[in-house]
Enzyme design. Structure first.
Site, PDB file in Angstrom:
ATOM      1  N   ASN A   1       0.851  -1.195   0.000  1.00  0.00           N
ATOM      2  CA  ASN A   1       0.000   0.000   0.000  1.00  0.00           C
ATOM      3  C   ASN A   1       0.888   1.247   0.000  1.00  0.00           C
ATOM      4  OD1 ASN A   1      -1.462   2.272   1.034  1.00  0.00           O
ATOM      5  ND2 ASN A   1      -3.028   0.913   1.854  1.00  0.00           N
TER       6      ASN A   1
ATOM      7  N   ASP B   1      -1.375  -4.282  10.606  1.00  0.00           N
ATOM      8  CA  ASP B   1      -2.735  -4.485  10.129  1.00  0.00           C
ATOM      9  C   ASP B   1      -3.547  -3.439  10.863  1.00  0.00           C
ATOM     10  OD1 ASP B   1      -4.495  -5.821   8.374  1.00  0.00           O
ATOM     11  OD2 ASP B   1      -5.486  -6.725  10.090  1.00  0.00           O
TER      12      ASP B   1
ATOM     13  N   TYR C   1     -10.389   5.467   4.799  1.00  0.00           N
ATOM     14  CA  TYR C   1     -11.596   6.157   5.294  1.00  0.00           C
ATOM     15  C   TYR C   1     -11.298   7.581   5.781  1.00  0.00           C
ATOM     16  CZ  TYR C   1     -13.480   1.423   5.200  1.00  0.00           C
ATOM     17  OH  TYR C   1     -13.872   0.165   4.787  1.00  0.00           O
TER      18      TYR C   1
END
Length: 200
Positions: free
Chosen positions: A9, A69, A152
């Site tokens: 990512n 995570d 988000y």
């Protein structure tokens, strides 16, 4: 100290580099290290998934590896999406799709409390696992605000601003990942000092 970051990512990698480089770490991405595998995140907790990602890299390169995570827990949704945050609206969901689903699920709900959670798994030179967790509390807005960050962030409100409106430095200072990474860096530095004294 050189560490491999177990993530593909680019947003996360930028955050890792921003926070760890000034603390004396040389950050290397899994692709720079030459890791081409993929890791199935089959864990049911942030810690389990972080370990799976870190261990896959460690087994190949046998050098210090860091994986995280992280996800969003929304109180009114029984802490969903949680570990499924990245694939909330499907296996290859985009941030846009996930944000749309979140807004849809919260329609008509007055409790918008939420928290970001990050669990870092650090595998040291010997392959020993060490875990560090950080949280950041906020609430879910009614519409996207700002274009910074990822995931988000445009919906995650702290006061009257979303993470999408924070500068990178402002976000790092209070974010779940910033807190977990600084705790990890502190542990490693302390450990190195102790080992250095023990060697004398």
């Amino acid at each position: 100290m050189k560490v491999i970051i177990a993530t593909g990512n680019p947003g996360k990698l930028r955050e890792f580099s921003r926070i760890l480089n000034p603390l004396g770490f040389e950050v290397c991405s899994q692709s720079e290290a030459g890791f081409t595998g993929s890791v199935e995140e089959t864990g049911t907790t942030f810690a389990e998934n972080a370990f799976l990602k870190a261990d896959a890299i460690y087994q190949q390169f046998h050098c210090p590896t860091i994986a995280d995570d992280s996800g969003l827990e929304v109180m009114a949704l029984d802490n969903r999406p949680g570990v499924y945050s990245a694939r909330y609206s499907g296996e290859h969901a985009t941030d846009e799709q996930n944000n749309d689903k979140l807004l849809e699920e919260l329609q008509g709900k007055s409790n918008r409390e939420a928290q970001y959670v990050c669990c870092i798994c650090y595998l040291d030179q010997q392959g020993q696992a060490h875990y560090f967790t950080g949280t950041c509390k906020g609430e879910i807005g009614f519409e996207r605000k700002g274009t910074e960050g990822f995931g988000y962030d445009p919906l995650f409100m702290i006061g009257d601003r979303s993470f999408g409106q924070y500068t990178a430095e402002e976000k790092d200072a209070i974010s779940h990942r910033g807190k977990a990474l600084r705790a990890m860096a502190e542990y490693i530095q302390q450990n190195e000092k102790e080992n250095h004294h023990a060697d004398k």
